[in-house]
Design a protein around this motif. Structure first.
Motif, mmCIF file in Angstrom:
data_model
loop_
_atom_site.group_PDB
_atom_site.id
_atom_site.type_symbol
_atom_site.label_atom_id
_atom_site.label_comp_id
_atom_site.label_asym_id
_atom_site.label_seq_id
_atom_site.Cartn_x
_atom_site.Cartn_y
_atom_site.Cartn_z
ATOM 1 N N GLU A 265 0.823 -1.201 0.000
ATOM 2 C CA GLU A 265 0.000 0.000 0.000
ATOM 3 C C GLU A 265 0.860 1.255 0.000
ATOM 4 O O GLU A 265 0.570 2.242 -0.690
ATOM 5 C CB GLU A 265 -0.930 0.029 1.231
ATOM 6 C CG GLU A 265 -1.943 -1.085 1.275
ATOM 7 C CD GLU A 265 -1.417 -2.276 2.070
ATOM 8 O OE1 GLU A 265 -0.168 -2.420 2.149
ATOM 9 O OE2 GLU A 265 -2.242 -3.051 2.596
ATOM 10 N N GLU A 266 1.953 1.240 0.776
ATOM 11 C CA GLU A 266 2.842 2.403 0.848
ATOM 12 C C GLU A 266 3.594 2.594 -0.467
ATOM 13 O O GLU A 266 3.844 3.719 -0.898
ATOM 14 C CB GLU A 266 3.813 2.232 2.013
ATOM 15 C CG GLU A 266 4.577 3.506 2.333
ATOM 16 C CD GLU A 266 5.328 3.396 3.648
ATOM 17 O OE1 GLU A 266 6.265 4.191 3.844
ATOM 18 O OE2 GLU A 266 4.972 2.520 4.471
ATOM 19 N N ILE A 267 3.954 1.482 -1.114
ATOM 20 C CA ILE A 267 4.633 1.575 -2.407
ATOM 21 C C ILE A 267 3.711 2.214 -3.438
ATOM 22 O O ILE A 267 4.144 3.052 -4.237
ATOM 23 C CB ILE A 267 5.090 0.173 -2.864
ATOM 24 C CG1 ILE A 267 6.211 -0.343 -1.963
ATOM 25 C CG2 ILE A 267 5.562 0.221 -4.322
ATOM 26 C CD1 ILE A 267 6.697 -1.728 -2.317
ATOM 27 N N VAL A 268 2.423 1.842 -3.408
ATOM 28 C CA VAL A 268 1.457 2.446 -4.333
ATOM 29 C C VAL A 268 1.390 3.945 -4.107
ATOM 30 O O VAL A 268 1.375 4.747 -5.051
ATOM 31 C CB VAL A 268 0.073 1.794 -4.166
ATOM 32 C CG1 VAL A 268 -0.974 2.583 -4.965
ATOM 33 C CG2 VAL A 268 0.104 0.350 -4.630
ATOM 34 N N ARG B 252 -2.237 -1.341 -13.554
ATOM 35 C CA ARG B 252 -2.969 -2.467 -14.152
ATOM 36 C C ARG B 252 -3.197 -3.563 -13.108
ATOM 37 O O ARG B 252 -4.295 -4.139 -13.012
ATOM 38 C CB ARG B 252 -2.207 -3.022 -15.348
ATOM 39 C CG ARG B 252 -2.177 -2.105 -16.568
ATOM 40 C CD ARG B 252 -1.636 -2.860 -17.776
ATOM 41 N NE ARG B 252 -1.420 -1.971 -18.906
ATOM 42 C CZ ARG B 252 -0.237 -1.473 -19.253
ATOM 43 N NH1 ARG B 252 0.850 -1.809 -18.547
ATOM 44 N NH2 ARG B 252 -0.114 -0.671 -20.283
ATOM 45 N N ALA B 253 -2.141 -3.884 -12.351
ATOM 46 C CA ALA B 253 -2.265 -4.927 -11.322
ATOM 47 C C ALA B 253 -3.230 -4.498 -10.228
ATOM 48 O O ALA B 253 -4.019 -5.311 -9.709
ATOM 49 C CB ALA B 253 -0.891 -5.221 -10.731
ATOM 50 N N LEU B 254 -3.180 -3.185 -9.891
ATOM 51 C CA LEU B 254 -4.083 -2.676 -8.868
ATOM 52 C C LEU B 254 -5.538 -2.736 -9.342
ATOM 53 O O LEU B 254 -6.447 -3.093 -8.576
ATOM 54 C CB LEU B 254 -3.694 -1.244 -8.511
ATOM 55 C CG LEU B 254 -4.436 -0.586 -7.344
ATOM 56 C CD1 LEU B 254 -4.166 -1.344 -6.056
ATOM 57 C CD2 LEU B 254 -4.002 0.873 -7.198
ATOM 58 N N ASP C 214 -7.504 -3.305 -4.337
ATOM 59 C CA ASP C 214 -6.928 -3.756 -3.065
ATOM 60 C C ASP C 214 -5.425 -3.935 -3.240
ATOM 61 O O ASP C 214 -4.964 -4.866 -3.910
ATOM 62 C CB ASP C 214 -7.570 -5.071 -2.636
ATOM 63 C CG ASP C 214 -7.044 -5.566 -1.296
ATOM 64 O OD1 ASP C 214 -6.369 -4.770 -0.607
ATOM 65 O OD2 ASP C 214 -7.301 -6.728 -0.957
ATOM 66 N N ALA C 215 -4.627 -3.031 -2.649
ATOM 67 C CA ALA C 215 -3.180 -3.072 -2.822
ATOM 68 C C ALA C 215 -2.493 -4.020 -1.860
ATOM 69 O O ALA C 215 -1.309 -4.325 -2.020
ATOM 70 C CB ALA C 215 -2.601 -1.653 -2.650
ATOM 71 N N SER C 216 -3.195 -4.516 -0.877
ATOM 72 C CA SER C 216 -2.545 -5.320 0.166
ATOM 73 C C SER C 216 -1.995 -6.637 -0.372
ATOM 74 O O SER C 216 -1.000 -7.159 0.135
ATOM 75 C CB SER C 216 -3.528 -5.587 1.301
ATOM 76 O OG SER C 216 -4.683 -6.277 0.807
ATOM 77 N N GLY C 217 -2.627 -7.173 -1.390
ATOM 78 C CA GLY C 217 -2.189 -8.468 -1.891
ATOM 79 C C GLY C 217 -1.233 -8.397 -3.067
ATOM 80 O O GLY C 217 -0.877 -9.436 -3.645
ATOM 81 N N LEU C 218 -0.814 -7.204 -3.458
ATOM 82 C CA LEU C 218 0.076 -7.066 -4.615
ATOM 83 C C LEU C 218 1.492 -7.512 -4.292
ATOM 84 O O LEU C 218 2.029 -7.223 -3.216
ATOM 85 C CB LEU C 218 0.098 -5.606 -5.083
ATOM 86 C CG LEU C 218 -1.183 -5.039 -5.687
ATOM 87 C CD1 LEU C 218 -0.974 -3.577 -6.084
ATOM 88 C CD2 LEU C 218 -1.603 -5.851 -6.909
ATOM 89 N N LYS C 219 2.072 -8.236 -5.208
ATOM 90 C CA LYS C 219 3.486 -8.580 -5.118
ATOM 91 C C LYS C 219 4.255 -7.629 -6.049
ATOM 92 O O LYS C 219 4.441 -7.910 -7.239
ATOM 93 C CB LYS C 219 3.712 -10.036 -5.511
ATOM 94 C CG LYS C 219 3.052 -11.021 -4.555
ATOM 95 C CD LYS C 219 3.359 -12.461 -4.952
ATOM 96 C CE LYS C 219 2.712 -13.430 -3.966
ATOM 97 N NZ LYS C 219 2.996 -14.859 -4.334
#
Length: 436
Positions: free
Chosen positions: A227-230, A262-264, A270-275
C-alpha cells in the motif's frame, strides 16, 4: 586618321580584354566561394548548371589553372598592345601612360569590381557562369594540365602534394563552424543553433555527464508494504521507479507505474495483496563511459527509455533516460508533472544565481555563455576544479571571464553560486584569482 584608328582599335581591344579578365577573375572567386552543399542540393533537384559547377569543382586545380592562364593571357596581351600603340603616338612617354592607365583599369574593372560582385552572391554567379567556365576549362585544360604537372614536380622536393583536399577540421567541426557562422550572420536562430550543436555533441558526451546522480534519484524500498509503495508511485512525478532492498545501491528492479496500476485494477483496488517486486522490470545497467550517441541507439533498439549507470567497479552512479539525451538536443523538456526547476536565476544586475548542481552545458545554453566543460560537469565542479579545493562560503574566484562567488555551502557541497560576467571580452583561458 591613322592615329585615331589606332586609338579606337586599342580602346576596343582593351575593352574586350577587360571584360574577359573580369570574367576569369569573377569566375575564380564565385566558384571558390560557392557552397558545395547548395550546389549538391540543386543538382539533386535537377538543375544541370549545378551539376556543371560540381564537376568543375571536382577538378579544382585544373579549373584554377585555366582561369589564371586565361586571365594572364588577356591582361598581358592588352597591356602589351596598349603600350605599343601609345608608344607609337606619344613616344617613350607612352610607356608611362600605358602603365598608369592599364593599372587603374585592370585593378578596378578586372579585379576588384568582378570579384566583389562574385563574392556577394557566389552561388548565383557560379550558376550563371557555369557553361562559359566549362567551355574555358575544356579549351585551356591541356595547357593547365601541363602547368599542373610542372607545379607538382617543383613542389615534390618540398614534400608538398597538391590534389589532396584534406581539411584540418573534422566533418563535425566543419558543420559546427558553419552553424556558428550562420548564427552570427542571422541566418540561424539561437534555438536552432543549440539544437544542431547538441545533436553534434552526442558522440562527445557520455551518459555520466547527463545522468541523474544517485543522490538525486527517487527510489522505493521494495520491503515497504505494497500500500505504501502504491502511494509512493502515485506521488512521484516519474513513471519508472527503481526498487532497492537492503541498501539504496542494491537495485533489484524498475517498477513502471502503468504495470502497477494495471495490477491494482485487476485486484479490484486492493493493494494489500500485490506482489510489487514481481511486477518490476529487469534492471538495465550501462557503463558511465557510454557515449550519448551509442546510448540513444541502444534505447531505440531495446525499445526502453530507462537505464542505470554504473562505474568501472559496478557501483551505481545514477540513472539515464531517453529524455535526458533528447534534452541535450532540444533543451529542457518540462511537463505538468515536473517538480524540478532549472536552478538558473538571472539577476537584475546581469549576474546569475545558480545551484551548484546545474550542468555547465545547461548554463551555457540558457545564458549563451561559453564556460568550459572539459574537466567538470556541473558549475560547482568547475569552481572546485579551478580552486583546487572546496572553497568556503563567501569566497569568490575570477576565471574564464567570470566572477564566481560561493553563496551557500552544505558540508562539502557547494549548493548556490553567484556568477557575474567580468566584461564583454573574457581574459585568458584560465586566470584564477581567489578573493575572500
Amino acid at each position: 586618321m591613322e592615329s585615331h584608328t589606332d586609338l579606337w582599335l586599342a580602346a576596343s581591344i582593351v575593352t574586350i580584354s577587360l571584360l574577359l579578365s573580369a570574367f576569369f577573375a569573377g569566375a575564380e572567386t564565385a566558384f571558390t566561394a560557392a557552397s558545395r552543399a547548395r550546389m549538391l542540393s540543386l543538382e539533386t533537384s535537377g538543375d544541370p548548371r549545378a551539376g556543371i559547377v560540381n564537376r568543375i569543382l571536382a577538378i579544382r586545380e585544373r579549373f584554377i589553372g585555366s582561369m589564371l592562364i586565361g586571365y594572364n593571357i588577356v591582361a598581358i596581351g592588352a597591356s602589351a598592345f596598349t603600350t605599343s600603340v601609345l608608344t607609337s603616338i606619344f613616344g617613350k612617354s607612352g610607356v608611362l601612360y600605358a602603365t598608369g592607365a592599364m593599372s587603374v583599369l585592370v585593378i578596378v574593372f578586372a579585379e576588384v569590381l568582378p570579384k566583389t560582385l562574385a563574392i556577394s552572391k557566389p552561388d548565383r554567379a557560379a550558376l550563371l557562369m557555369a557553361r562559359p567556365v566549362a567551355f574555358t576549362v575544356a579549351l585551356l585544360g591541356p595547357l593547365a594540365i601541363a602547368i599542373e604537372n610542372l607545379v607538382r614536380l617543383m613542389l615534390r622536393p618540398f614534400g608538398i602534394t597538391i590534389g589532396e583536399h584534406q581539411s584540418i577540421l573534422s566533418a563535425t567541426e566543419e558543420i559546427r563552424g558553419q552553424v556558428a557562422l550562420l548564427h552570427r550572420e542571422g541566418g540561424v536562430a539561437k534555438a536552432e543553433r543549440d539544437m544542431l550543436g547538441g545533436l553534434l555533441d552526442l558522440s562527445d558526451l557520455t551518459v555520466s555527464e547527463v545522468m541523474v546522480h544517485r543522490t538525486k534519484m527517487r527510489t522505493i524500498n521494495a520491503d515497504l508494504p505494497s500500500e505504501e509503495i502504491v502511494r509512493e508511485v502515485l506521488s512521484s512525478p516519474y513513471t519508472r521507479m527503481p526498487l532497492w532492498r537492503g541498501s539504496s545501491e542494491n537495485i533489484v528492479g524498475v517498477l513502471h507505474a502503468k504495470d502497477l496500476l494495471r495490477a491494482l485494477d485487476a485486484a479490484g483496488g486492493d493493494a494489500s495483496g500485490l506482489k510489487v517486486e514481481a511486477l518490476a522490470l529487469e534492471t538495465w545497467f550501462v557503463p558511465g563511459t557510454t557515449s550519448l550517441r551509442d546510448q540513444l541507439k541502444a534505447f531505440l533498439t531495446k525499445k526502453t527509455h530507462f537505464a542505470l549507470v554504473v562505474d568501472e567497479y559496478g557501483e551505481v552512479m545514477g540513472l539515464v533516460t531517453l529524455e535526458d539525451i533528447l534534452e541535450e538536443i532540444v533543451g529542457d523538456i518540462a511537463d505538468e508533472h515536473d517538480v524540478t526547476v532549472s536552478g538558473v536565476r538571472p539577476q537584475g544586475d546581469g549576474s546569475v544565481n545558480a545551484d551548484g548542481s546545474v550542468p555547465i552545458r545547461d548554463l551555457n545554453r540558457a545564458m549563451d555563455w561559453n564556460l568550459p566543460d572539459d574537466e567538470a560537469t556541473t558549475i560547482a565542479g568547475l569552481v572546485i576544479h579551478e580552486a583546487r579545493a572546496i572553497p568556503d562560503q563567501g569566497t569568490a574566484f575570477n576565471f574564464h571571464g567570470f566572477r564566481f562567488q560561493v553563496l551557500r555551502k552544505a558540508k562539502n557541497r557547494i549548493t548556490t553560486l553567484r556568477i557575474t560576467p567580468l566584461g564583454p571580452t573574457p581574459p585568458a583561458r584560465r586566470s584564477a584569482d581567489p578573493e575572500s
